[in-house]
Design an enzyme around this catalytic site. Structure first.
Site, PDB file in Angstrom:
ATOM      1  N   HIS A  22      -8.433   0.885  -3.589  1.00 24.99           N
ATOM      2  CA  HIS A  22      -9.319   0.594  -2.448  1.00 24.99           C
ATOM      3  C   HIS A  22     -10.016   1.898  -2.070  1.00 24.99           C
ATOM      4  O   HIS A  22      -9.394   2.797  -1.520  1.00 24.99           O
ATOM      5  CB  HIS A  22      -8.456   0.044  -1.307  1.00 24.99           C
ATOM      6  N   MET A  56      -9.138   7.858   0.346  1.00 25.89           N
ATOM      7  CA  MET A  56      -9.926   8.206   1.540  1.00 25.89           C
ATOM      8  C   MET A  56     -10.457   9.620   1.380  1.00 25.89           C
ATOM      9  O   MET A  56      -9.746  10.501   0.906  1.00 25.89           O
ATOM     10  CB  MET A  56      -9.035   8.146   2.783  1.00 25.89           C
ATOM     11  N   SER A  91       0.844  -1.197   0.000  1.00 21.76           N
ATOM     12  CA  SER A  91       0.000   0.000   0.000  1.00 21.76           C
ATOM     13  C   SER A  91       0.880   1.248   0.000  1.00 21.76           C
ATOM     14  O   SER A  91       1.717   1.421   0.894  1.00 21.76           O
ATOM     15  CB  SER A  91      -0.883   0.017   1.244  1.00 21.76           C
ATOM     16  N   ASP A 144      -4.849   3.485  -1.593  1.00 19.82           N
ATOM     17  CA  ASP A 144      -5.926   3.765  -0.639  1.00 19.82           C
ATOM     18  C   ASP A 144      -6.492   5.150  -0.870  1.00 19.82           C
ATOM     19  O   ASP A 144      -5.810   6.151  -0.662  1.00 19.82           O
ATOM     20  CB  ASP A 144      -5.383   3.653   0.793  1.00 19.82           C
ATOM     21  N   ASP A 197      -6.377  -6.834   4.409  1.00 15.49           N
ATOM     22  CA  ASP A 197      -5.767  -5.500   4.407  1.00 15.49           C
ATOM     23  C   ASP A 197      -5.784  -4.913   5.806  1.00 15.49           C
ATOM     24  O   ASP A 197      -6.857  -4.756   6.404  1.00 15.49           O
ATOM     25  CB  ASP A 197      -6.550  -4.601   3.429  1.00 15.49           C
ATOM     26  N   MET A 240     -12.216   4.141   0.033  1.00 13.35           N
ATOM     27  CA  MET A 240     -12.845   4.351   1.345  1.00 13.35           C
ATOM     28  C   MET A 240     -13.518   5.707   1.281  1.00 13.35           C
ATOM     29  O   MET A 240     -13.056   6.687   1.882  1.00 13.35           O
ATOM     30  CB  MET A 240     -11.774   4.288   2.446  1.00 13.35           C
ATOM     31  N   MET A 244     -11.165  -6.370   5.797  1.00 11.38           N
ATOM     32  CA  MET A 244     -10.330  -5.430   6.545  1.00 11.38           C
ATOM     33  C   MET A 244      -9.931  -6.053   7.876  1.00 11.38           C
ATOM     34  O   MET A 244     -10.786  -6.537   8.620  1.00 11.38           O
ATOM     35  CB  MET A 244     -11.094  -4.127   6.827  1.00 11.38           C
ATOM     36  N   HIS A 246      -1.249  -1.231  -4.219  1.00 12.19           N
ATOM     37  CA  HIS A 246      -2.524  -0.961  -3.550  1.00 12.19           C
ATOM     38  C   HIS A 246      -2.619   0.533  -3.261  1.00 12.19           C
ATOM     39  O   HIS A 246      -1.737   1.108  -2.613  1.00 12.19           O
ATOM     40  CB  HIS A 246      -2.573  -1.777  -2.256  1.00 12.19           C
TER      41      HIS A 246
HETATM   42  C1  DX5 Z   1      -6.128   1.200   5.883  1.00 13.39           C
HETATM   43  C2  DX5 Z   1      -5.704   0.878   4.482  1.00 13.39           C
HETATM   44  C3  DX5 Z   1      -4.585  -0.103   4.384  1.00 13.39           C
HETATM   45  C4  DX5 Z   1      -3.337   0.358   5.070  1.00 13.39           C
HETATM   46  C5  DX5 Z   1      -2.425  -0.778   5.290  1.00 13.39           C
HETATM   47  O1  DX5 Z   1      -7.317   1.913   5.867  1.00 13.39           O
HETATM   48  O2  DX5 Z   1      -6.787   0.352   3.737  1.00 13.39           O
HETATM   49  O3  DX5 Z   1      -4.340  -0.435   3.035  1.00 13.39           O
HETATM   50  O4  DX5 Z   1      -2.651   1.323   4.364  1.00 13.39           O
HETATM   51  O5  DX5 Z   1      -1.330  -0.335   6.022  1.00 13.39           O
HETATM   52  P1  DX5 Z   1      -0.609  -1.285   7.075  1.00 13.39           P
HETATM   53  O6  DX5 Z   1      -0.126  -2.477   6.306  1.00 13.39           O
HETATM   54  O7  DX5 Z   1       0.484  -0.439   7.602  1.00 13.39           O
HETATM   55  O8  DX5 Z   1      -1.647  -1.660   8.090  1.00 13.39           O
HETATM   56 ZN    ZN Z   2      -6.351  -0.522   1.720  1.00 16.81          ZN
END
Ligand code: DX5
Ligand code: ZN
Length: 222
Positions: free
Chosen positions: A65, A36, A9, A34, A174, A67, A136, A32
């Site tokens: 991903h 947000m 990620s 993220d 994840d 969110m 998750m 990956h």
């Molecule tokens: C959290 C994200 C993950 C996160 C993973 O909301 O969806 O992808 O970045 O990071 P680590 O591996 O550090 O938990």
């Molecule tokens: Zn993620």
């Protein structure tokens, strides 16, 4: 069971040097990303223009991903931005089947993500609509959180359901995935492993990816 995939990620990467940071994980399978929005989760990251730039700079498929709230409205934008796969949160989608079909029609693979407290069972009959289920293993929003063992039974139920329908559906885990937690995830049935801090926090990202992949292979669910 298919070969395990490692998806670092970029949440834990240096956002000022994204192209180099994507280059650092060339040994991985997917990157990956993220997304947000400060509403669905209490953190804000990037949107379609940056996903487009990452997709252009990345030799690896971009696993997006989302969110974000009201995800049915935004998901296709990420497919259009060049994401190879787009995962929507179950809790943010009023019409997951329609959105999954729109994503596939736009040429992307469709995933559905479940927060730790969200049950998988309502989605069991919808599996043919999806290419991936993301379980998750932390509350979404931040990297570097502690892995939640309490999601392992759900991971096992998802694996069983996917094996039952005999479809090409990946099971992704994840959050908090590291060399000390990945074996548990693999044994429970995950076959795609997201790791942010465990890869980007390592001195040698290539070696970290190799160790994660080896552990996932050694402990693969059978
Ligand atoms: C959290 C994200 C993950 C996160 C993973 O909301 O969806 O992808 O970045 O990071 P680590 O591996 O550090 O938990
Ligand atoms: Zn993620």
């Amino acid at each position: 069971m298919r070969e395990p995939l490692v998806a670092p990620s970029i949440l834990s990467a240096d956002f000022a040097r994204l192209a180099d940071e994507v280059g650092r994980i060339a040994a991985a399978d997917w990157v990956h990303v993220d997304v947000m929005d400060g509403h669905f989760v209490p953190n804000l990251t990037i949107g379609p223009p940056v996903v487009e730039a990452v997709a252009a700079a990345s030799p690896l498929p971009v696993d997006c991903h989302l969110m974000v709230a009201d995800v049915d409205r935004w998901a296709v934008r990420y497919a259009e931005a060049g994401a190879w796969g787009v995962t929507i949160h179950a809790e943010a989608s009023a019409a997951p089947v329609r959105t999954a079909r729109e994503l596939r029609a736009a040429g992307a693979r469709a995933g559905v993500a479940l927060r730790p407290a969200t049950p998988f069972e309502p989605f069991a009959d919808l599996l043919p609509e999806f290419d991936m289920v993301l379980v998750m293993s932390v509350e979404p929003g931040f990297g570097g959180q502690e892995f939640l063992d309490v999601v392992l039974p759900k991971l096992r139920r998802v694996r069983r359901a996917v094996d039952d329908v005999d479809l090409d559906v990946r099971v992704q885990v994840d959050g908090g995935v590291s060399e000390s937690t990945i074996a548990r995830c693999a044994e429970a049935g995950a076959d795609v492993f997201v790791a942010g801090s465990a890869v980007y926090g390592a001195e040698d990202a290539t070696a970290a990816i190799g160790r994660l992949r080896a552990l996932a292979t050694e402990h693969a669910h059978r």
